[in-house]
Each structure stands twice: as C-alpha cells, then as structure tokens.
Design an enzyme around this catalytic site. Structure first.
Site, short mmCIF file in Angstrom:
data_model
loop_
_atom_site.label_atom_id
_atom_site.label_comp_id
_atom_site.label_asym_id
_atom_site.label_seq_id
_atom_site.Cartn_x
_atom_site.Cartn_y
_atom_site.Cartn_z
N ARG A 161 44.41 -24.05 61.62
CA ARG A 161 43.27 -24.00 62.89
C ARG A 161 43.91 -23.43 63.95
NH1 ARG A 161 43.19 -29.24 60.61
NH2 ARG A 161 41.17 -29.79 59.44
N GLY A 171 32.32 -19.26 66.59
CA GLY A 171 33.74 -18.75 66.34
C GLY A 171 34.03 -18.64 64.74
N ALA A 172 34.99 -17.93 64.64
CA ALA A 172 35.48 -17.74 63.07
C ALA A 172 35.96 -19.08 62.61
CB ALA A 172 36.70 -16.77 63.08
N VAL A 213 39.87 -27.25 67.67
CA VAL A 213 39.06 -28.23 68.70
C VAL A 213 39.69 -28.55 70.12
CG1 VAL A 213 39.30 -30.07 67.35
CG2 VAL A 213 37.21 -29.58 68.77
N ASP A 214 41.00 -28.92 69.83
CA ASP A 214 41.78 -29.51 71.01
C ASP A 214 41.79 -28.58 71.96
OD1 ASP A 214 42.27 -32.29 69.85
OD2 ASP A 214 43.16 -31.05 68.28
N LYS A 250 19.93 -15.00 62.22
CA LYS A 250 20.29 -16.11 61.52
C LYS A 250 19.85 -17.52 61.82
CE LYS A 250 24.47 -18.30 59.53
NZ LYS A 250 23.72 -19.02 58.91
N ARG A 253 37.49 -39.24 56.84
CA ARG A 253 38.09 -38.85 55.77
C ARG A 253 39.01 -39.99 55.34
NH1 ARG A 253 38.90 -32.71 57.44
NH2 ARG A 253 37.34 -31.81 56.29
N SER A 281 34.92 -32.87 69.05
CA SER A 281 34.99 -33.65 67.95
C SER A 281 36.01 -34.38 67.49
CB SER A 281 33.94 -33.09 66.90
OG SER A 281 34.98 -31.97 66.31
N ASN A 286 37.26 -24.56 66.24
CA ASN A 286 38.55 -24.88 65.88
C ASN A 286 39.50 -23.81 66.52
OD1 ASN A 286 39.05 -27.29 65.01
ND2 ASN A 286 38.56 -26.49 62.81
N HIS A 332 43.60 -32.65 66.24
CA HIS A 332 42.93 -32.36 64.89
C HIS A 332 43.65 -31.22 64.19
CE1 HIS A 332 39.52 -31.62 62.03
NE2 HIS A 332 39.43 -30.31 62.57
N ASP A 390 38.44 -36.55 60.72
CA ASP A 390 39.76 -37.07 59.95
C ASP A 390 39.52 -38.45 59.68
OD1 ASP A 390 41.52 -34.27 61.01
OD2 ASP A 390 39.83 -35.05 62.18
N HIS A 438 38.39 -50.39 59.49
CA HIS A 438 38.79 -49.90 60.99
C HIS A 438 40.28 -49.50 60.77
CE1 HIS A 438 35.07 -51.82 62.47
NE2 HIS A 438 35.35 -52.71 61.80
#
Ligand SMILES: NC(=O)c1ccc[n+]([C@@H]2O[C@H](COP(=O)([O-])OP(=O)(O)OC[C@H]3O[C@@H](n4cnc5c(N)ncnc54)[C@H](O)[C@@H]3O)[C@@H](O)[C@H]2O)c1
Length: 313
Positions: free
Chosen positions: A89, A80-81, A123-124, A41, A152, A144, A121, A176, A149, A169
């Site tokens: 998450r 990871g999955a 992620v923290d 892959k 977004r 990340s 994830n 996350h 977020d 800003h």
C-alpha cells in the site's frame, strides 16, 4: 447547511461503486452523488446501481460534479490507483497523494461542511494528507483504517472457533498495512477471554492459532489481489458501516484512522485506534491500556508511517 441524508463518493472504481451499492442497500441516505475523473463511468455506475432501487429503498443516485456535494453529510474518497500484485500500500503513496491533494482542493472550493471518509490507500498517509490540505478539524477527517482488517480478524476467528462473528470483540490497530497489530489483550468472545473460549471450543493451544490468524489477516489483501486483482466487497461493507455510524449518530466504537495528538505518546500522524464515531465524525480517540508488547508494536507501526509521511510532504 449539511443535509444528513446526502452522501457523495469520489472515485467510482471497484471500491467506490461497491460502497455505493452497500449504501443503496442500507437505505440510510436519500441522495448519493457519484464523482469520477471518468464521468461516463460514474454515470454507468449510477444507472446500474439505481436499477436495484425497486428492491431496496427510494433514493436518488446520480453522477455529479463538485458543486453537487456542497451539502453532503459524508464525502467518501476512494479515488486513486489500487495495489498491483506484489505492490505494498505504501508503494502507492506518491501517486495517490497527488490525486488526494487535487480532490481536497475541489472539495474546499465547493465549500463542503460534511465529514470526509478517506478510503484510498495508503489510507493512513492519505488521511493525513487530506487533513493537512483541507485544514479541517481532525474530527471531520477520518480514514477507514483497520475497520476492514478488524472485520477480517472477526471472520477468521469465527471460522476457527465456529462461533458467530458478531459475538467476537477483537480488533486490529496501527497502520492499515504490514505493520498493523492485533490487540489480543482486549479480545473476548461474548465477554469470555479469548484463550479460555478457545479451550472451551477444543483448541488447546489457541495462542498458535491466534498468531496464524493475525498473519492471515495482515496478508489478506495480497492473497485476494493475487487471485482477482482487487479487493472491494469487505471495504464496501466497512465504509458503509462507518457512514451509518455518522448519520445515525450512534457513537459506535471502530478502529478508524485518526490524527493522534499525544495519545499513546504519538502525534502528528494518522493511524487506527478505536474511536467513538458519531454525527461530528471522530468524537473521541480512546486511550486504552494495552500491554507492553502491544505498545511497542504500535510505536513501531507509527515509526514506519512517519517515515512515509516525511517522504511525501
Ligand atoms: N482502505 C481500504 O481498506 C481499501 C480496501 C481496498 C482498496 N482500497 C483502495 O481504494 C482505492 C481505489 O481502489 P479501486 O480498486 O476502486 O481502484 P480503481 O482503479 O478501480 O478505481 C479508482 C477510480 O478512481 C478514479 N479517479 C482517479 N483519479 C481521480 C480523480 N482525481 N478524481 C476522481 N476520480 C479519480 C478512476 O477513474 C477510477 O474510477 C485504491 O487506493 C485502493 O488501494 C482501500
């Protein structure tokens, strides 16, 4: 010795390959190593992405092994999955913590000196696992976090206010995930207080709209996953932007997931706080004066993460 023009991506699924594609278009690296448990892959992705090179910048993109990443300046981990519909998450934690530990073992064996950017994830939690497992300096291991977020949030605010998202800003901090929060007390548009800007754009009760936008940001991943099974374009751009801040040593402020060491009265966990990012990774975690409600929400977010951390360590 680190080669500042070299990066590696471990995990070449939807997210890893999209980050590779974003990096190829940015032209900030001259060499990119792709590693996946499914080597074929990684080879396929390297071939496919390389076919875009005549339209971007010269670069060597190839499927490799851990010995190839020894001198990479930035190592991005997305293996990871991913979340299944309806799965949070945090549900992913046990599965992906095991994968993260085995990857960090390989990175340590390869004697890497670069910055680790964790994207998998939750992620923290996985940033914390990577930090503990590697024994590296907290500056060198960043997640990340809520950079996606925050993007977004900017996008949805820009849609509502009909203004360029780059003039906005505003940022999201904390986990996350479901307990993240928008720091409205620091939000402004081109230096203009967000409520005042809302009025200028004809939104009389902008606070209600802000609450709605926050919820839409928090639930974005669920909405996308329900429709198409995974999210990857936004994170592709976000991770490439963080990598760029490291390579260009641009001292960029972004809400990455970092180890807290007493900041905000929190310690021994990773979550997202605006941080200065440069060549050394997380240069400084900014301790900002949030309002009382935001401080309270941040504390709650930290408590939720701490519970998960104890369950997987
Ligand atoms: N941080 C964010 O903002 C964010 C956004 C979107 C997705 N994600 C996360 O990114 C991760 C990847 O998502 P995806 O959609 O690309 O999943 P995916 O299933 O498409 O890809 C995962 C890849 O990891 C590989 N892999 C598994 N174990 C490995 C190992 N030990 N070594 C090397 N490679 C291994 C798999 O072969 C696969 O190619 C998930 O955890 C997902 O939740 C994070």
């Amino acid at each position: 010795m680190v080669d500042i023009q070299k990066a590696a991506i471990i995990g070449c699924g939807f997210v890893g390959s999209t980050i590779a594609y974003s990096l190829m278009q940015k032209g900030i690296f001259s060499e990119l190593v792709l590693i996946d448990a499914d080597h074929k892959k990684a080879e396929g992705e390297a071939m496919d992405i390389s076919h875009g090179l005549p339209f971007s910048h010269a670069m060597d993109i190839y499927a490799g092994e851990y010995e190839d990443i020894k001198d990479a300046a930035v190592i991005i981990i997305t293996a990871g999955a991913n979340q299944k519909p309806g799965e949070t998450r945090l549900d992913l934690v046990q599965k992906n913590a095991r994968i993260m530990k085995s990857i960090i073992g390989e990175i340590k064996k390869a004697d890497c000196e670069g910055i680790l950017l964790i994207v998998s994830n939750p992620v923290d939690v996985l940033t914390h696992v990577a930090l503990k497992e590697s024994g590296y300096s907290p500056k060198r291991v960043i997640g990340s976090g809520t950079v996606l977020d925050t993007a977004r949030l900017k996008y949805l605010l820009s849609e509502k206010l009909k203004v360029d998202s780059r003039n906005i800003h505003a940022f999201i901090i904390g986990e996350h995930g479901d307990s993240e929060l928008a720091v409205w007390s620091c939000a402004n548009i081109y230096g203009i207080d967000i409520q005042q800007f809302g009025k200028l754009r004809g939104c009389e009760n902008f606070q209600n709209e802000m609450d709605e936008i926050y919820r839409a940001v928090r639930d974005s991943a669920y909405e996308i996953i329900e429709r198409k099974g995974a999210t990857y374009y936004g994170i592709g751009m976000a991770a490439a932007r963080i990598a760029e801040a490291i390579v260009r040593d641009s001292h960029t402020v972004a809400p990455v997931s970092v180890l807290l060491n007493g900041e905000y009265g929190l310690s021994d966990l990773c979550l997202s706080i605006p941080t200065i990012i440069g060549r050394d990774g997380a240069e400084q975690v900014l301790e900002i004066e949030f309002n009382a409600e935001e401080n309270e929400q941040l504390k709650k977010s930290a408590q939720e993460l701490k519970q998960v951390l104890t369950s997987c360590e």
